[in-house]
Motif scaffolding. Structure first.
Motif, PDB file in Angstrom:
ATOM      1  N   TRP A   1      -1.369  -8.818 -18.737  1.00 31.68           N
ATOM      2  CA  TRP A   1      -1.478  -7.718 -17.774  1.00 31.68           C
ATOM      3  C   TRP A   1      -2.777  -7.868 -17.004  1.00 31.68           C
ATOM      4  CZ3 TRP A   1       2.180  -4.192 -16.706  1.00 31.68           C
ATOM      5  CH2 TRP A   1       3.194  -4.010 -17.638  1.00 31.68           C
ATOM      6  N   ARG A   2      -2.745  -7.535 -15.711  1.00 33.25           N
ATOM      7  CA  ARG A   2      -3.972  -7.461 -14.922  1.00 33.25           C
ATOM      8  C   ARG A   2      -3.770  -6.473 -13.788  1.00 33.25           C
ATOM      9  NH1 ARG A   2      -4.063 -10.646 -10.083  1.00 33.25           N
ATOM     10  NH2 ARG A   2      -2.224 -11.939  -9.957  1.00 33.25           N
ATOM     11  N   ALA A   3      -4.829  -5.795 -13.426  1.00 34.06           N
ATOM     12  CA  ALA A   3      -4.776  -4.837 -12.321  1.00 34.06           C
ATOM     13  C   ALA A   3      -4.770  -5.604 -11.003  1.00 34.06           C
ATOM     14  CB  ALA A   3      -5.975  -3.901 -12.376  1.00 34.06           C
ATOM     15  N   VAL A   4      -3.979  -5.113 -10.054  1.00 31.10           N
ATOM     16  CA  VAL A   4      -3.913  -5.713  -8.722  1.00 31.10           C
ATOM     17  C   VAL A   4      -4.553  -4.740  -7.748  1.00 31.10           C
ATOM     18  CG1 VAL A   4      -2.382  -6.498  -6.879  1.00 31.10           C
ATOM     19  CG2 VAL A   4      -1.815  -6.974  -9.263  1.00 31.10           C
ATOM     20  N   THR A   5      -5.555  -5.184  -7.042  1.00 31.74           N
ATOM     21  CA  THR A   5      -6.219  -4.360  -6.038  1.00 31.74           C
ATOM     22  C   THR A   5      -5.528  -4.579  -4.704  1.00 31.74           C
ATOM     23  OG1 THR A   5      -8.302  -4.606  -7.207  1.00 31.74           O
ATOM     24  CG2 THR A   5      -8.417  -3.840  -4.928  1.00 31.74           C
ATOM     25  N   THR A   6      -5.077  -3.477  -4.077  1.00 27.14           N
ATOM     26  CA  THR A   6      -4.416  -3.600  -2.780  1.00 27.14           C
ATOM     27  C   THR A   6      -5.429  -3.432  -1.666  1.00 27.14           C
ATOM     28  OG1 THR A   6      -3.818  -1.264  -2.787  1.00 27.14           O
ATOM     29  CG2 THR A   6      -2.214  -2.806  -3.689  1.00 27.14           C
ATOM     30  N   ARG A   7      -5.047  -3.884  -0.468  1.00 23.11           N
ATOM     31  CA  ARG A   7      -5.937  -3.828   0.685  1.00 23.11           C
ATOM     32  C   ARG A   7      -5.450  -2.764   1.657  1.00 23.11           C
ATOM     33  NH1 ARG A   7      -6.684  -9.425   3.300  1.00 23.11           N
ATOM     34  NH2 ARG A   7      -4.863  -8.625   4.328  1.00 23.11           N
ATOM     35  N   GLY A   8      -6.260  -2.496   2.654  1.00 22.68           N
ATOM     36  CA  GLY A   8      -5.859  -1.575   3.710  1.00 22.68           C
ATOM     37  C   GLY A   8      -5.962  -0.123   3.286  1.00 22.68           C
ATOM     38  N   GLY A   9      -5.894   0.771   4.259  1.00 22.29           N
ATOM     39  CA  GLY A   9      -6.041   2.185   3.988  1.00 22.29           C
ATOM     40  C   GLY A   9      -4.726   2.918   3.781  1.00 22.29           C
ATOM     41  N   VAL A  10      -3.603   2.282   4.076  1.00 30.17           N
ATOM     42  CA  VAL A  10      -2.304   2.930   3.955  1.00 30.17           C
ATOM     43  C   VAL A  10      -1.689   2.527   2.619  1.00 30.17           C
ATOM     44  CG1 VAL A  10      -0.004   3.119   4.952  1.00 30.17           C
ATOM     45  CG2 VAL A  10      -1.982   2.845   6.444  1.00 30.17           C
ATOM     46  N   ARG A  11      -1.326   3.532   1.827  1.00 29.85           N
ATOM     47  CA  ARG A  11      -0.674   3.266   0.543  1.00 29.85           C
ATOM     48  C   ARG A  11       0.088   4.494   0.108  1.00 29.85           C
ATOM     49  NH1 ARG A  11      -6.126   2.186  -2.553  1.00 29.85           N
ATOM     50  NH2 ARG A  11      -6.035   0.728  -0.877  1.00 29.85           N
ATOM     51  N   PRO A  12       1.052   4.331  -0.787  1.00 25.02           N
ATOM     52  CA  PRO A  12       1.816   5.496  -1.239  1.00 25.02           C
ATOM     53  C   PRO A  12       0.953   6.469  -2.032  1.00 25.02           C
ATOM     54  CG  PRO A  12       2.622   3.457  -2.278  1.00 25.02           C
ATOM     55  CD  PRO A  12       1.508   3.084  -1.383  1.00 25.02           C
ATOM     56  N   ARG A  13       1.331   7.749  -1.956  1.00 29.55           N
ATOM     57  CA  ARG A  13       0.664   8.761  -2.771  1.00 29.55           C
ATOM     58  C   ARG A  13       0.987   8.511  -4.242  1.00 29.55           C
ATOM     59  NH1 ARG A  13       3.180  13.545   0.784  1.00 29.55           N
ATOM     60  NH2 ARG A  13       4.777  11.960   0.860  1.00 29.55           N
ATOM     61  N   PRO A  14       0.129   8.943  -5.160  1.00 28.16           N
ATOM     62  CA  PRO A  14       0.453   8.804  -6.586  1.00 28.16           C
ATOM     63  C   PRO A  14       1.768   9.507  -6.897  1.00 28.16           C
ATOM     64  CG  PRO A  14      -1.836   9.453  -6.291  1.00 28.16           C
ATOM     65  CD  PRO A  14      -1.186   9.544  -4.940  1.00 28.16           C
TER      66      PRO A  14
END
Length: 86
Positions: A5-18
């Motif tokens: 398992w590893r955390a993936v860091t996403t880029r950009g300011g647009v992303r889904p709400r929790p």
């Protein structure tokens, strides 16, 4: 062989709400996320995460959208995402 398992860091300011209760399927190098529920509402949004660029895009939907759903399941079949329940 063990999986890691590893955390993936996403880029950009647009992303889904929790959210919880959403579905997610993989199409090649894309992760497609539909629906789910937040603290105050249920969502009918369709999001795609490009695993190569790590950018999120909200997809505009056409046709017979199933509407806001939570607690459903989905599978990838060919070029289609099939959603059931919710």
């Amino acid at each position: 062989d063990a999986l890691t398992w590893r955390a993936v860091t996403t880029r950009g300011g647009v992303r889904p709400r929790p959210r919880a209760g959403h579905s997610a399927v993989a199409f090649g190098r894309q992760l497609v996320v539909f629906g789910g529920a937040g603290a105050a509402s249920t969502y009918g949004e369709l999001w795609v995460l490009d695993m190569d660029t790590r950018d999120w895009v909200e997809v505009r939907q056409r046709g017979d959208n199933p509407g806001p759903l939570s607690g459903h399941v989905a599978v990838a079949r060919g070029r289609h995402m099939v959603v059931h329940g919710g």
